[in-house]
Design a protein around this motif. Structure first.
Motif, PDB file in Angstrom:
ATOM      1  N   ALA A 127       0.819  -1.211   0.000  1.00 40.41           N
ATOM      2  CA  ALA A 127       0.000   0.000   0.000  1.00 40.41           C
ATOM      3  C   ALA A 127       0.855   1.264   0.000  1.00 40.41           C
ATOM      4  O   ALA A 127       0.651   2.173  -0.816  1.00 40.41           O
ATOM      5  CB  ALA A 127      -0.935  -0.012   1.206  1.00 40.41           C
ATOM      6  N   LEU A 128       1.821   1.349   0.915  1.00 45.05           N
ATOM      7  CA  LEU A 128       2.654   2.540   0.992  1.00 45.05           C
ATOM      8  C   LEU A 128       3.504   2.703  -0.260  1.00 45.05           C
ATOM      9  O   LEU A 128       3.665   3.817  -0.780  1.00 45.05           O
ATOM     10  CB  LEU A 128       3.552   2.467   2.230  1.00 45.05           C
ATOM     11  CG  LEU A 128       4.464   3.676   2.478  1.00 45.05           C
ATOM     12  CD1 LEU A 128       3.650   4.932   2.741  1.00 45.05           C
ATOM     13  CD2 LEU A 128       5.408   3.405   3.656  1.00 45.05           C
ATOM     14  N   GLY A 129       4.040   1.607  -0.778  1.00 45.19           N
ATOM     15  CA  GLY A 129       4.842   1.692  -1.987  1.00 45.19           C
ATOM     16  C   GLY A 129       4.065   2.256  -3.154  1.00 45.19           C
ATOM     17  O   GLY A 129       4.554   3.113  -3.907  1.00 45.19           O
ATOM     18  N   SER A 130       2.827   1.812  -3.324  1.00 45.37           N
ATOM     19  CA  SER A 130       1.994   2.321  -4.418  1.00 45.37           C
ATOM     20  C   SER A 130       1.646   3.789  -4.212  1.00 45.37           C
ATOM     21  O   SER A 130       1.659   4.585  -5.158  1.00 45.37           O
ATOM     22  CB  SER A 130       0.708   1.493  -4.524  1.00 45.37           C
ATOM     23  OG  SER A 130       0.986   0.173  -4.928  1.00 45.37           O
ATOM     24  N   ALA A 131       1.332   4.164  -2.983  1.00 44.17           N
ATOM     25  CA  ALA A 131       0.980   5.559  -2.698  1.00 44.17           C
ATOM     26  C   ALA A 131       2.156   6.484  -2.983  1.00 44.17           C
ATOM     27  O   ALA A 131       1.988   7.562  -3.570  1.00 44.17           O
ATOM     28  CB  ALA A 131       0.542   5.688  -1.244  1.00 44.17           C
ATOM     29  N   VAL A 132       3.341   6.079  -2.576  1.00 41.27           N
ATOM     30  CA  VAL A 132       4.518   6.923  -2.754  1.00 41.27           C
ATOM     31  C   VAL A 132       4.937   7.001  -4.213  1.00 41.27           C
ATOM     32  O   VAL A 132       5.251   8.076  -4.735  1.00 41.27           O
ATOM     33  CB  VAL A 132       5.686   6.397  -1.892  1.00 41.27           C
ATOM     34  CG1 VAL A 132       6.993   7.072  -2.273  1.00 41.27           C
ATOM     35  CG2 VAL A 132       5.392   6.623  -0.416  1.00 41.27           C
ATOM     36  N   LEU A 133       4.947   5.867  -4.895  1.00 40.97           N
ATOM     37  CA  LEU A 133       5.492   5.813  -6.253  1.00 40.97           C
ATOM     38  C   LEU A 133       4.489   6.179  -7.334  1.00 40.97           C
ATOM     39  O   LEU A 133       4.886   6.633  -8.412  1.00 40.97           O
ATOM     40  CB  LEU A 133       6.052   4.413  -6.526  1.00 40.97           C
ATOM     41  CG  LEU A 133       7.272   4.028  -5.697  1.00 40.97           C
ATOM     42  CD1 LEU A 133       7.627   2.569  -5.916  1.00 40.97           C
ATOM     43  CD2 LEU A 133       8.457   4.919  -6.028  1.00 40.97           C
ATOM     44  N   HIS A 156     -12.551   1.689 -10.748  1.00 43.93           N
ATOM     45  CA  HIS A 156     -12.918   2.629  -9.697  1.00 43.93           C
ATOM     46  C   HIS A 156     -11.731   2.794  -8.774  1.00 43.93           C
ATOM     47  O   HIS A 156     -11.169   1.803  -8.317  1.00 43.93           O
ATOM     48  CB  HIS A 156     -14.126   2.132  -8.896  1.00 43.93           C
ATOM     49  CG  HIS A 156     -15.401   2.197  -9.670  1.00 43.93           C
ATOM     50  ND1 HIS A 156     -16.339   3.161  -9.475  1.00 43.93           N
ATOM     51  CD2 HIS A 156     -15.873   1.418 -10.666  1.00 43.93           C
ATOM     52  CE1 HIS A 156     -17.363   2.969 -10.303  1.00 43.93           C
ATOM     53  NE2 HIS A 156     -17.092   1.916 -11.028  1.00 43.93           N
ATOM     54  N   PRO A 157     -11.320   4.019  -8.480  1.00 44.85           N
ATOM     55  CA  PRO A 157     -10.114   4.214  -7.671  1.00 44.85           C
ATOM     56  C   PRO A 157     -10.355   3.982  -6.197  1.00 44.85           C
ATOM     57  O   PRO A 157     -11.423   4.245  -5.677  1.00 44.85           O
ATOM     58  CB  PRO A 157      -9.766   5.679  -7.934  1.00 44.85           C
ATOM     59  CG  PRO A 157     -11.101   6.318  -8.160  1.00 44.85           C
ATOM     60  CD  PRO A 157     -11.928   5.282  -8.888  1.00 44.85           C
ATOM     61  N   ALA A 158      -9.331   3.509  -5.527  1.00 45.94           N
ATOM     62  CA  ALA A 158      -9.400   3.395  -4.077  1.00 45.94           C
ATOM     63  C   ALA A 158      -9.083   4.724  -3.441  1.00 45.94           C
ATOM     64  O   ALA A 158      -9.549   5.047  -2.372  1.00 45.94           O
ATOM     65  CB  ALA A 158      -8.411   2.345  -3.578  1.00 45.94           C
ATOM     66  N   ALA A 159      -8.269   5.510  -4.103  1.00 42.10           N
ATOM     67  CA  ALA A 159      -7.871   6.790  -3.539  1.00 42.10           C
ATOM     68  C   ALA A 159      -7.650   7.794  -4.653  1.00 42.10           C
ATOM     69  O   ALA A 159      -6.712   7.672  -5.417  1.00 42.10           O
ATOM     70  CB  ALA A 159      -6.582   6.631  -2.734  1.00 42.10           C
ATOM     71  N   ALA A 160      -8.536   8.747  -4.755  1.00 42.27           N
ATOM     72  CA  ALA A 160      -8.423   9.759  -5.802  1.00 42.27           C
ATOM     73  C   ALA A 160      -7.463  10.845  -5.339  1.00 42.27           C
ATOM     74  O   ALA A 160      -7.856  11.955  -5.019  1.00 42.27           O
ATOM     75  CB  ALA A 160      -9.788  10.352  -6.124  1.00 42.27           C
ATOM     76  N   MET A 161      -6.196  10.497  -5.276  1.00 43.77           N
ATOM     77  CA  MET A 161      -5.207  11.421  -4.742  1.00 43.77           C
ATOM     78  C   MET A 161      -4.656  12.309  -5.847  1.00 43.77           C
ATOM     79  O   MET A 161      -4.335  11.843  -6.932  1.00 43.77           O
ATOM     80  CB  MET A 161      -4.058  10.647  -4.096  1.00 43.77           C
ATOM     81  CG  MET A 161      -4.499   9.756  -2.960  1.00 43.77           C
ATOM     82  SD  MET A 161      -3.106   9.071  -2.067  1.00 43.77           S
ATOM     83  CE  MET A 161      -2.337   8.072  -3.332  1.00 43.77           C
ATOM     84  N   LEU A 207      -4.620   5.234   3.228  1.00 49.76           N
ATOM     85  CA  LEU A 207      -3.738   4.185   3.739  1.00 49.76           C
ATOM     86  C   LEU A 207      -4.230   3.672   5.086  1.00 49.76           C
ATOM     87  O   LEU A 207      -4.218   2.466   5.350  1.00 49.76           O
ATOM     88  CB  LEU A 207      -2.309   4.717   3.870  1.00 49.76           C
ATOM     89  CG  LEU A 207      -1.534   4.871   2.557  1.00 49.76           C
ATOM     90  CD1 LEU A 207      -0.303   5.750   2.765  1.00 49.76           C
ATOM     91  CD2 LEU A 207      -1.123   3.511   2.006  1.00 49.76           C
ATOM     92  N   SER A 208      -4.657   4.591   5.936  1.00 48.81           N
ATOM     93  CA  SER A 208      -5.186   4.182   7.232  1.00 48.81           C
ATOM     94  C   SER A 208      -6.434   3.335   7.064  1.00 48.81           C
ATOM     95  O   SER A 208      -6.622   2.325   7.755  1.00 48.81           O
ATOM     96  CB  SER A 208      -5.506   5.421   8.086  1.00 48.81           C
ATOM     97  OG  SER A 208      -4.326   6.149   8.378  1.00 48.81           O
TER      98      SER A 208
END
Length: 310
Positions: free
Chosen positions: A132-138, A173-178, A201-202
């Motif tokens: 999860a963190l790797g995908s969010a960061v990269l 569908h996105p999990a997080a529209a960041m 992430l939380s």
């Protein structure tokens, strides 16, 4: 003496990375889905960052298959050797947990069951945080690690222990529209995108997985809740450390900075805030995973003890 390499060959990873969702989903704003190429980049950080995909019918994921960040529709059934969905494990299907704990205990020669419970939970927590963190960061996107579709093989080691089913024809569908950060932005500030990433992430890792996993383990074994949350904090710090090492190798300073930013914010969650402290980049936990109790175990890099207690 039990060596880490020997344990890995037995299908158990001890102390991964050392020395090493309640958020509201916004389906109106949809980033591009994560592709297999995106996942390969995340996996290049290390084996614990890899996420395997399994289409309906348990067929191997085809090259180029897209991973939707929050797929909807019926959940695919998979063959038994893919393991049960983690959602079922959290809901009371305890046999896979018992199997994993027994396997770990045998592999490391743990004199007490609770040691094996701790090490097994630590490994799974490290896998979840890493993916999860790797995908969010990269990639500024987080895969939908829905417990109903994320299958766990308790007899396998990373990266083959977790497999996410992708129903055929599932919409994207996105999990997080960041909102992506500006490329190369080194400023140590919290952007709106970072706040959203922390919330997502939380929601995915803490709410959907580690909280119910803690409940399931404590319903089956006698183990301290604080120890399990200490493992969760240690696993997050370890995943962050691996991402920062990757960033140095690849000369991606913005990746290292965002890793530090997101990790720091994640540790503000009450479930993690008391698990340890940071002295610069070094994390020191307040509880012990009990690894020192196995034959030849010693203390871990982030242990609360400077030497094994006598």
């Amino acid at each position: 003496m039990v060596r880490s390499a020997e344990i890995r060959r037995a299908g158990v990873c001890v102390r991964p990375h050392l020395w090493v969702t309640g958020a509201a989903w916004d389906h109106a704003s949809m980033p591009e889905p994560l592709t297999s190429t995106d996942l390969e980049v995340v996996a290049s950080v290390g084996g614990f960052f890899a996420l395997r995909l399994a289409p309906s019918g348990n067929r191997p994921a085809e090259a180029g298959a897209e991973l939707t960040a929050h797929g909807q529709g019926a959940h695919a059934e998979v063959a038994a050797h893919d393991g049960p969905a983690l959602g079922a494990v959290y809901a009371g299907h305890h046999a896979p947990i018992a199997f994993r704990v027994t396997k770990v205990q045998s592999a490391i020669g743990a004199p007490q069951v609770r040691i094996a419970v701790s090490i097994a939970q630590l490994g799974l927590a490290a896998r979840l945080w890493s993916m999860a963190l790797g995908s969010a960061v990269l990639h500024d996107r987080i895969p939908d690690l829905d417990p109903a579709r994320l299958h766990w093989d308790p007899d396998a080691a990373a990266p083959d222990d977790l497999r996410l089913t992708v129903p055929a024809g599932a919409p994207s569908h996105p999990a997080a529209a960041m909102t992506p950060r500006p490329a190369g932005d080194p400023a140590p500030v919290i952007l709106a995108a970072d706040s959203r990433a922390v919330a997502d992430l939380s929601a995915i890792v803490l709410d959907q997985h580690l909280t119910p996993l803690t409940t399931a383990l404590r319903a089956q074994f006698r183990i301290a809740e604080g120890l399990l949350w200490g493992n969760a904090g240690s696993a997050l710090a370890g995943a962050a450390r691996e991402l920062q090492r990757w960033a140095r190798r690849e000369r991606r300073s913005e990746v290292a900075e965002r890793t530090r930013t997101l990790t720091g914010r994640l540790f503000e969650d009450p479930r993690l805030s008391g698990t340890g402290t940071f002295d610069g980049p070094v994390f020191r936990r307040r509880t012990c995973c009990l690894y020192y109790r196995i034959p030849g175990g010693g203390v871990c890099g982030d242990c609360c003890f400077d030497a094994p207690p006598s």
